[in-house]
Design a protein around this motif. Structure first.
Motif, PDB file in Angstrom:
ATOM      1  N   ILE A  75       0.849  -1.209   0.000  1.00 33.88           N
ATOM      2  CA  ILE A  75       0.000   0.000   0.000  1.00 33.88           C
ATOM      3  C   ILE A  75       0.872   1.241   0.000  1.00 33.88           C
ATOM      4  O   ILE A  75       1.930   1.278   0.654  1.00 33.88           O
ATOM      5  N   ASP A  76       0.446   2.252  -0.733  1.00 27.42           N
ATOM      6  CA  ASP A  76       1.213   3.504  -0.789  1.00 27.42           C
ATOM      7  C   ASP A  76       0.272   4.645  -1.174  1.00 27.42           C
ATOM      8  O   ASP A  76      -0.749   4.438  -1.829  1.00 27.42           O
ATOM      9  N   ALA A  77       0.678   5.866  -0.780  1.00 26.44           N
ATOM     10  CA  ALA A  77      -0.131   7.054  -1.080  1.00 26.44           C
ATOM     11  C   ALA A  77       0.109   7.571  -2.496  1.00 26.44           C
ATOM     12  O   ALA A  77      -0.631   8.427  -2.978  1.00 26.44           O
ATOM     13  N   SER A  78       1.160   7.071  -3.148  1.00 24.75           N
ATOM     14  CA  SER A  78       1.518   7.620  -4.461  1.00 24.75           C
ATOM     15  C   SER A  78       1.161   6.652  -5.593  1.00 24.75           C
ATOM     16  O   SER A  78       1.764   5.578  -5.713  1.00 24.75           O
ATOM     17  N   ARG A  79       0.220   7.054  -6.423  1.00 20.44           N
ATOM     18  CA  ARG A  79      -0.196   6.204  -7.548  1.00 20.44           C
ATOM     19  C   ARG A  79       0.952   5.954  -8.534  1.00 20.44           C
ATOM     20  O   ARG A  79       1.157   4.826  -8.961  1.00 20.44           O
ATOM     21  N   PRO A  80       1.743   6.986  -8.894  1.00 18.15           N
ATOM     22  CA  PRO A  80       2.855   6.723  -9.825  1.00 18.15           C
ATOM     23  C   PRO A  80       3.886   5.732  -9.265  1.00 18.15           C
ATOM     24  O   PRO A  80       4.437   4.919 -10.017  1.00 18.15           O
ATOM     25  N   MET A  81       4.146   5.784  -7.956  1.00 20.83           N
ATOM     26  CA  MET A  81       5.079   4.813  -7.357  1.00 20.83           C
ATOM     27  C   MET A  81       4.481   3.410  -7.489  1.00 20.83           C
ATOM     28  O   MET A  81       5.175   2.459  -7.872  1.00 20.83           O
TER      29      MET A  81
END
Ligand SMILES: C[S@@+](CC[C@H](N)C(=O)[O-])C[C@H]1O[C@@H](n2cnc3c(N)ncnc32)[C@H](O)[C@@H]1O
Length: 262
Positions: A75-81
């Protein structure tokens, strides 16, 4: 969520949208197999485990874990990552990672869902470290494991203040790297039984480190100047600079802490 936290979340998304393309670049410590092996060798792993990698970015750690567990949620807050991570997993033939967009401080998972939760190199970007850790404890099963790997600040308060200021100049989403003691206290605060705590120095090439965040020219100059002054006997930055092959290098300290939810 207060307006400062909201602004910080926007800053995170801005910063990592920019870093996503070059985050996994070869030769940079983030994807260095030696540091990944350090994690794999010290985190309890099992083929039946359901694992969570919190603030997973492109899933460098999630992809390393995926070979040893049943499924990893990244899970991450950054869609591009996450997008870069999905492409990398596809290229590497890894198909047991589920990528999710979301915030570490409000994890969209049930209580006691995971056997293992990890978080690498993200604590120092959090607006506040308590809620994300509390969330990691919540979603981990009793007797499950929680592992954090992160930068740590020098113990000396004055040096650590300067150190974190330089880190923030290079990446405006850097908040604060805990000291080793603070990291241990954080685990104890949530009743996590610490089973391992290790640190190691990680060699950084100053220019590569500044390039990754596309640090603004004036910040770049100020950081370089501070390191050069320290090399000349000036104020300590906490970065322990040295010159090798005509380049400025410095050392980060990474801490790996593994605990069990009791
Ligand atoms: C330095 S990167 C590390 C990525 C990955 N954990 C690794 O070790 O390669 C930090 C990551 O934390 C994510 N991040 C920072 N704050 C976050 C938050 N509050 N919730 C979720 N992700 C966050 C960023 O989007 C970024 O992908």
């Amino acid at each position: 969520m207060n307006e400062f936290e909201q602004d910080h979340n926007i800053e995170i998304q801005k910063q990592f949208a920019m870093q996503a393309k070059r985050f996994d670049q070869e030769g940079y410590p983030l994807s260095n197999t030696e540091y990944l092996k350090w994690a794999i060798d010290n985190i309890p792993l099992n083929k039946d485990y359901l694992a969570l990698d919190n603030a997973s970015g492109t899933g460098i750690l999630a992809r390393a874990l995926a070979r040893y567990v049943k499924t990893v949620h990244a899970i991450d807050a950054s869609r591009p990552m996450l997008q870069s991570g999905k492409e990398a997993a596809r290229r590497e033939g890894i198909n047991n990672i589920i990528f999710n967009e979301g915030f570490a401080q409000s994890l969209p998972y049930d209580d006691s869902f995971f056997d293992l939760t990890t978080c690498r190199l993200a604590l120092h970007h959090f607006y506040d470290v308590y809620k994300p850790l509390q969330e990691m404890v919540r979603v981990t099963k009793t007797s499950g494991y929680i592992a954090i790997m992160d930068l740590v600040s020098p113990d000396d308060r004055q040096i650590s203040t300067f150190y974190n200021r330089l880190e923030n100049l290079r990446d405006s989403s850097h908040t604060y790297a805990l000291t080793e003691q603070e990291m241990l206290e954080l685990f104890r605060r949530y009743g996590i039984d610490i089973i391992k705590a290790q640190t190691r120095d990680v060699e950084m090439v100053l220019d590569d480190w500044l390039d990754l965040t596309d640090a603004p020219k004036d910040s770049r100059a100020a950081i370089t100047e501070s390191l050069l002054q320290e090399l000349d006997g000036g104020k300590k930055t906490g970065m322990r600079p040295y010159i090798k092959d005509n380049k400025i290098y410095f050392l980060h300290t990474w801490m790996l802490i593994v605990g069990q939810k009791v």
